[in-house]
Design an enzyme around this catalytic site. Structure first.
Site: not given
Ligand code: NDP
Length: 240
Positions: A82-83, A86, A143, A147, A177, A180
């Site tokens: 899931n990580a 952007t 943009g 991603y 998704p 969200i």
């Molecule tokens: P958030 O930015 O809210 O959370 C991201 C999470 O990923 C955090 O826990 C962060 O850790 C972790 N993370 C980031 N980089 C790394 C890394 N290098 N190693 C380990 N952990 C990492 O993201 P969202 O919840 O919004 O998104 C979750 C997923 O869903 C992503 O893949 C995103 O692309 C995808 N997505 C999101 C959408 C949305 O509308 N939000 C839409 C479509 C897809 P830390 O807390 O330490 O920073």
């Protein structure tokens, strides 16, 4: 037998909802994060989900973390990649660093994590891999060349690995998704968000819990006949 699930980026946003949902389903859950220790500690205190820090874009760090988890709990049965991050900007204004960060965190991470867990899943003849893609990997987005490429790559990765693992009781699926309500979306400029919501037939952003329930469905033992699929959860914004 309690199954063990690892959720990358599992302490905030969608990942946090997934970790909570899988725990409620009765799984032993390890939620990964990279740098936001205070958010991870608060999440752990609030939910009792174990949290663990490593960088999913780092192959050796993934290998080490998977070894530690496997030593403690046995094999990892469910992996949720899931990580994600952007680094938005038009391609002609983007830097190679932005490109590399997005590809390595969103896509190479799937290779790094799957590489570490698949062999044990094959030996056990059971596994669930769920990769979080995005609507923007399906349709493209201004943009977000980096991603969109990473998230589209996840869909191809999912289909190919599903084929490789099909005879071994391992399913590999993606969830795509739409928009969200998380911090990632809160970072979108205020003047752009209403335009996005206007494009969503349901007329609202999705919730992290609505993505978590799809992941929970795919993770279940009873979902063993679904593999190589990409399930869209986008409020009707893109019908693929
Ligand atoms: P958030 O930015 O809210 O959370 C991201 C999470 O990923 C955090 O826990 C962060 O850790 C972790 N993370 C980031 N980089 C790394 C890394 N290098 N190693 C380990 N952990 C990492 O993201 P969202 O919840 O919004 O998104 C979750 C997923 O869903 C992503 O893949 C995103 O692309 C995808 N997505 C999101 C959408 C949305 O509308 N939000 C839409 C479509 C897809 P830390 O807390 O330490 O920073």
């Amino acid at each position: 037998m309690t199954r063990t699930a690892v959720v990358t980026g599992g302490t905030r946003g969608i990942g946090a909802a997934i970790s909570k949902h899988l725990k409620q389903m009765g799984y032993n859950v390890i939620a990964n994060y990279v740098s936001n220790k205070s958010a991870a500690e608060s999440f752990c205190q609030a939910t009792n989900v174990e949290v663990m820090q490593w960088d999913v874009s780092d192959f050796e760090a993934c290998k080490k973390a998977i070894q530690e988890i496997s030593t403690k709990y046995g094999t990892i049965d469910i992996l949720v990649n899931n990580a994600g991050i952007t680094r938005d900007g038009f391609l002609h204004k983007s830097t190679p660093q932005q490109w590399n960060e997005v590809i390595s965190t969103n896509l190479t991470s799937c290779f790094n994590m799957c590489h570490g867990v698949i062999q044990a899943m094959r030996e056990k003849s059971f596994g669930r891999v769920i990769n979080v893609s995005s609507i923007n990997g399906q349709k493209g987005q201004i943009g977000q060349v980096n991603y969109s490429a990473a998230k589209a790559g996840i869909i191809g990765f999912t289909k190919a690995l599903a084929l490789e693992c099909a005879m071994k009781g391992i399913t590999v699926n993606a969830v795509a998704p739409g928009y969200i309500h998380t911090e990632m979306v809160a970072a979108i400029p205020e003047n752009i968000l209403p335009t996005i919501i206007a494009q969503i037939p349901l007329g609202r952003l999705g919730t992290p819990e609505e993505i978590a329930s799809v992941v929970g469905f795919l993770a279940a033992d009873t979902s063993g006949f679904i593999t190589g699929a990409t399930i869209s959860a986008n409020g009707g914004q893109y019908l693929s």
